[in-house]
Scaffold this motif. Structure first.
Motif, mmCIF file in Angstrom:
data_model
loop_
_atom_site.group_PDB
_atom_site.id
_atom_site.type_symbol
_atom_site.label_atom_id
_atom_site.label_comp_id
_atom_site.label_asym_id
_atom_site.label_seq_id
_atom_site.Cartn_x
_atom_site.Cartn_y
_atom_site.Cartn_z
ATOM 1 N N SER A 1 -10.025 -1.637 -26.680
ATOM 2 C CA SER A 1 -9.131 -1.711 -27.846
ATOM 3 C C SER A 1 -7.701 -1.234 -27.540
ATOM 4 C CB SER A 1 -9.710 -0.870 -28.999
ATOM 5 O OG SER A 1 -9.776 0.501 -28.638
ATOM 6 N N GLY A 2 -7.411 -0.944 -26.281
ATOM 7 C CA GLY A 2 -6.081 -0.460 -25.920
ATOM 8 C C GLY A 2 -5.120 -1.579 -25.603
ATOM 9 N N TYR A 3 -3.973 -1.210 -25.026
ATOM 10 C CA TYR A 3 -2.948 -2.193 -24.671
ATOM 11 C C TYR A 3 -2.394 -1.864 -23.281
ATOM 12 C CZ TYR A 3 0.538 1.411 -26.062
ATOM 13 O OH TYR A 3 1.294 2.554 -26.170
ATOM 14 N N PRO A 4 -1.751 -2.823 -22.603
ATOM 15 C CA PRO A 4 -1.279 -4.124 -23.094
ATOM 16 C C PRO A 4 -2.272 -5.272 -22.896
ATOM 17 C CG PRO A 4 -0.338 -3.709 -20.936
ATOM 18 C CD PRO A 4 -1.145 -2.477 -21.289
ATOM 19 N N ASP A 5 -3.336 -5.081 -22.062
ATOM 20 C CA ASP A 5 -4.191 -6.213 -21.712
ATOM 21 C C ASP A 5 -5.599 -6.140 -22.290
ATOM 22 O OD1 ASP A 5 -2.079 -7.197 -20.262
ATOM 23 O OD2 ASP A 5 -2.798 -6.460 -18.325
ATOM 24 N N GLY A 6 -5.917 -5.082 -23.028
ATOM 25 C CA GLY A 6 -7.252 -4.964 -23.606
ATOM 26 C C GLY A 6 -8.357 -4.880 -22.562
ATOM 27 N N ASP B 1 0.843 -1.194 0.000
ATOM 28 C CA ASP B 1 0.000 0.000 0.000
ATOM 29 C C ASP B 1 0.879 1.246 0.000
ATOM 30 O OD1 ASP B 1 -2.144 1.678 0.096
ATOM 31 O OD2 ASP B 1 -2.473 1.471 2.251
ATOM 32 N N THR B 2 1.505 1.527 -1.132
ATOM 33 C CA THR B 2 2.401 2.670 -1.251
ATOM 34 C C THR B 2 2.037 3.461 -2.490
ATOM 35 O OG1 THR B 2 4.056 1.600 -2.650
ATOM 36 C CG2 THR B 2 4.251 1.231 -0.274
ATOM 37 N N PHE B 3 2.669 4.625 -2.643
ATOM 38 C CA PHE B 3 2.425 5.431 -3.843
ATOM 39 C C PHE B 3 2.837 4.663 -5.095
ATOM 40 C CE2 PHE B 3 6.885 6.138 -3.233
ATOM 41 C CZ PHE B 3 7.397 6.406 -4.493
ATOM 42 N N LEU B 4 3.774 3.692 -4.943
ATOM 43 C CA LEU B 4 4.210 2.916 -6.101
ATOM 44 C C LEU B 4 3.102 2.013 -6.633
ATOM 45 C CD1 LEU B 4 7.876 1.889 -5.202
ATOM 46 C CD2 LEU B 4 7.118 3.516 -6.941
ATOM 47 N N HIS B 5 2.154 1.666 -5.762
ATOM 48 C CA HIS B 5 1.027 0.843 -6.231
ATOM 49 C C HIS B 5 0.217 1.633 -7.258
ATOM 50 C CE1 HIS B 5 -1.866 -2.430 -6.022
ATOM 51 N NE2 HIS B 5 -2.829 -1.523 -5.983
ATOM 52 N N ILE B 6 -0.009 2.905 -6.994
ATOM 53 C CA ILE B 6 -0.717 3.760 -7.948
ATOM 54 C C ILE B 6 0.138 3.971 -9.189
ATOM 55 C CG2 ILE B 6 -1.713 6.056 -8.312
ATOM 56 C CD1 ILE B 6 -2.267 6.154 -5.294
ATOM 57 N N ALA B 7 1.427 4.212 -8.969
ATOM 58 C CA ALA B 7 2.340 4.431 -10.100
ATOM 59 C C ALA B 7 2.371 3.207 -11.013
ATOM 60 C CB ALA B 7 3.747 4.743 -9.581
ATOM 61 N N LYS B 8 2.336 2.007 -10.431
ATOM 62 C CA LYS B 8 2.319 0.774 -11.239
ATOM 63 C C LYS B 8 1.079 0.718 -12.125
ATOM 64 C CE LYS B 8 2.534 -2.383 -8.116
ATOM 65 N NZ LYS B 8 2.569 -3.725 -7.507
ATOM 66 N N ASP B 9 -0.084 1.019 -11.523
ATOM 67 C CA ASP B 9 -1.328 0.995 -12.299
ATOM 68 C C ASP B 9 -1.289 2.000 -13.443
ATOM 69 O OD1 ASP B 9 -2.552 -1.017 -10.912
ATOM 70 O OD2 ASP B 9 -3.730 0.296 -9.613
ATOM 71 N N ILE B 10 -0.783 3.198 -13.147
ATOM 72 C CA ILE B 10 -0.721 4.234 -14.177
ATOM 73 C C ILE B 10 0.209 3.811 -15.308
ATOM 74 C CG2 ILE B 10 0.032 6.588 -14.674
ATOM 75 C CD1 ILE B 10 -0.912 7.361 -11.863
ATOM 76 N N ALA B 11 1.410 3.358 -14.947
ATOM 77 C CA ALA B 11 2.386 2.952 -15.960
ATOM 78 C C ALA B 11 1.863 1.791 -16.808
ATOM 79 C CB ALA B 11 3.704 2.572 -15.284
ATOM 80 N N HIS B 12 1.228 0.834 -16.133
ATOM 81 C CA HIS B 12 0.794 -0.397 -16.801
ATOM 82 C C HIS B 12 -0.409 -0.167 -17.718
ATOM 83 C CE1 HIS B 12 0.212 -5.025 -16.094
ATOM 84 N NE2 HIS B 12 0.535 -4.734 -17.341
ATOM 85 N N TYR B 13 -1.367 0.673 -17.286
ATOM 86 C CA TYR B 13 -2.664 0.684 -17.947
ATOM 87 C C TYR B 13 -3.067 2.017 -18.576
ATOM 88 C CZ TYR B 13 -3.169 -3.683 -15.322
ATOM 89 O OH TYR B 13 -2.988 -4.942 -14.797
ATOM 90 N N HIS B 14 -2.187 3.017 -18.634
ATOM 91 C CA HIS B 14 -2.645 4.312 -19.137
ATOM 92 C C HIS B 14 -2.845 4.330 -20.655
ATOM 93 C CE1 HIS B 14 1.707 4.849 -19.771
ATOM 94 N NE2 HIS B 14 1.443 5.875 -20.563
ATOM 95 N N HIS B 15 -2.489 3.233 -21.339
ATOM 96 C CA HIS B 15 -2.789 3.120 -22.780
ATOM 97 C C HIS B 15 -3.969 2.177 -23.046
ATOM 98 C CE1 HIS B 15 0.424 5.583 -24.364
ATOM 99 N NE2 HIS B 15 1.296 4.966 -23.593
ATOM 100 N N GLU B 16 -4.631 1.719 -21.986
ATOM 101 C CA GLU B 16 -5.874 0.960 -22.178
ATOM 102 C C GLU B 16 -6.970 1.921 -22.616
ATOM 103 O OE1 GLU B 16 -6.081 -2.180 -22.111
ATOM 104 O OE2 GLU B 16 -4.433 -2.920 -20.853
ATOM 105 N N LYS B 17 -7.979 1.385 -23.324
ATOM 106 C CA LYS B 17 -9.077 2.218 -23.803
ATOM 107 C C LYS B 17 -10.403 1.701 -23.258
ATOM 108 C CE LYS B 17 -6.721 3.648 -28.055
ATOM 109 N NZ LYS B 17 -6.778 3.736 -29.532
ATOM 110 N N TRP B 18 -11.330 2.622 -23.077
ATOM 111 C CA TRP B 18 -12.616 2.310 -22.460
ATOM 112 C C TRP B 18 -13.335 1.159 -23.161
ATOM 113 C CZ3 TRP B 18 -14.762 3.394 -17.978
ATOM 114 C CH2 TRP B 18 -16.142 3.291 -17.819
ATOM 115 N N ASP B 19 -13.186 1.070 -24.481
ATOM 116 C CA ASP B 19 -13.911 0.024 -25.231
ATOM 117 C C ASP B 19 -13.118 -1.275 -25.360
ATOM 118 O OD1 ASP B 19 -11.939 0.642 -27.071
ATOM 119 O OD2 ASP B 19 -13.306 1.396 -28.615
#
Length: 369
Positions: free
Chosen positions: A289-294, A269-287
């Motif tokens: 069609s984004g990446y890396p996990d769709g 439970d650290t600020f890095l947990h939020i940073a991980k989510d942002i880094a990992h998923y900020h190219h995901e798209k609402w529908d």
């Protein structure tokens, strides 16, 4: 040279006697003057004026007085955070259990019956002053400890922020045209999160503390670009499919590096947990069609959904090796077109409510400045 007697006089505690009978004031003054500085008041109003000026260490308080009785004086002293720690000893002819109970309920330290026994009075005054000195010492020690904890905590926060800035700048130096991108996206995130926090659906999650963590974490969103070669990262033309596939790996690379760092901290439970989510998923798209996990819809972490808007807006209004900067209005049109497919519709509504603030930030921190 200061004598021992001078030091003794200077260190004497000050006793305030409050009594409407002059004979009682004279008697108490005679009893106390050799060991204490003594001040006197003939009623509660005068007593409160003296107390509020400071310097009183203990109060000897008659109960039955005109204008304002001793109980009311005690009530007002104990209600004031600046003076509530001064011990009060009631001196009164009222000796019923109910009277004593009322005095103690109001916060009095002691209750002595008239006529006063001089040895008992001196012993009680001495005891309560010693108790107060002990309490003051512990209070001061606690304040010192709290200040030291705050200082060390701030040191940790400063080190954390410097480390984040260094890591983020390391990634950004790979692209010489990104300039103030880190600062802009950081402020965009705070603006968007603060606006969302006013809405019922997000109020519980987006607390001031969480918004501050978002602000702290935002610069690390593209840390994974460190792992992408210059030939792809700085390519002026359109990327091939293979090159784009490689570029997309920066999201996972960023997540992995931050996840490894967090595991070394032995905390989840650290600020890095939020940073991980942002880094990992900020190219995901609402529908989806984004990446890396769709990921689709709210399966995408809120922090990443917000960063998607902040990052895209900044990319559109900024010059890159592969494109010129767009106007704020053109960027708005493109983002609105992405509502419901690229971006969370509710977040777009919030973004449009603060788009003037986004433009102000973009203007203040233009790359050419």
């Amino acid at each position: 040279m200061e004598s021992s007697r001078d030091t003794f006089v200077k260190d004497k505690k000050t006793v305030l006697i409050v009594d409407d009978t002059p004979d009682n004031l004279s008697l108490l003054h005679e009893l106390l003057k050799d060991n204490y500085h003594v001040k006197a008041a003939v009623n509660g109003v005068i007593a409160l004026n003296i107390i509020n000026k400071g310097g009183i260490d203990i109060i000897l308080l008659d109960v039955m007085m005109p204008e304002m009785d001793g109980y009311e004086v005690c009530r007002r002293v104990k209600a004031d955070d600046e003076i509530c720690d001064i011990p009060i000893i009631f001196l009164t002819a009222k000796t019923s259990i109910d009277d004593e109970t009322m005095g103690f309920d109001l916060g009095a330290a002691d209750y002595l019956s008239k006529p006063i026994s001089p040895p008992l009075l001196l012993a009680r005054v001495k005891t309560h002053l010693e108790i107060k000195a002990s309490k003051d010492y512990l209070k001061n020690q606690n304040i010192l400890l709290e200040n030291e904890v705050k200082r060390r905590t701030q040191e940790v926060v400063n080190i954390q922020n410097v480390t984040i800035t260094a890591m983020a700048n390391l990634a950004e130096t790979r692209d010489p045209e990104t300039g103030f991108h880190i600062k802009r996206t950081q402020i965009y995130m705070k603006l968007l999160a603060t606006q969302l926090s006013h809405k019922e659906h997000y109020r519980e999650m987006l607390t001031p503390a969480y918004i501050e963590q978002l602000f702290t974490s935002a610069p690390l969103h593209d840390i994974g670009k460190v792992g992408i070669s210059d030939s792809i990262l700085l390519k002026p033309g359109k990327l091939t499919k293979e090159e784009f596939d490689t570029m997309k790996t920066h999201a996972y690379l960023g997540f992995k590096s931050l996840d490894t760092a967090e595991k070394h901290m032995d905390q989840s439970d650290t600020f890095l947990h939020i940073a991980k989510d942002i880094a990992h998923y900020h190219h995901e798209k609402w529908d989806g069609s984004g990446y890396p996990d769709g990921l689709v819809g709210e399966a995408i972490p809120l922090s990443a959904r917000m960063m998607a808007i902040a990052d895209v807006y900044d990319a559109l209004i900024s010059k890159r090796v592969y494109k010129d900067a767009m106007t704020h209005e053109t960027a708005l049109d493109i983002i609105k077109e992405g509502k419901g497919n690229h971006f969370d519709p509710e977040l777009i509504e919030a973004f449009l409510e603060v788009e003037d603030d986004f433009y102000e930030v973009a203007s203040k921190y233009r790359d050419e400045n």
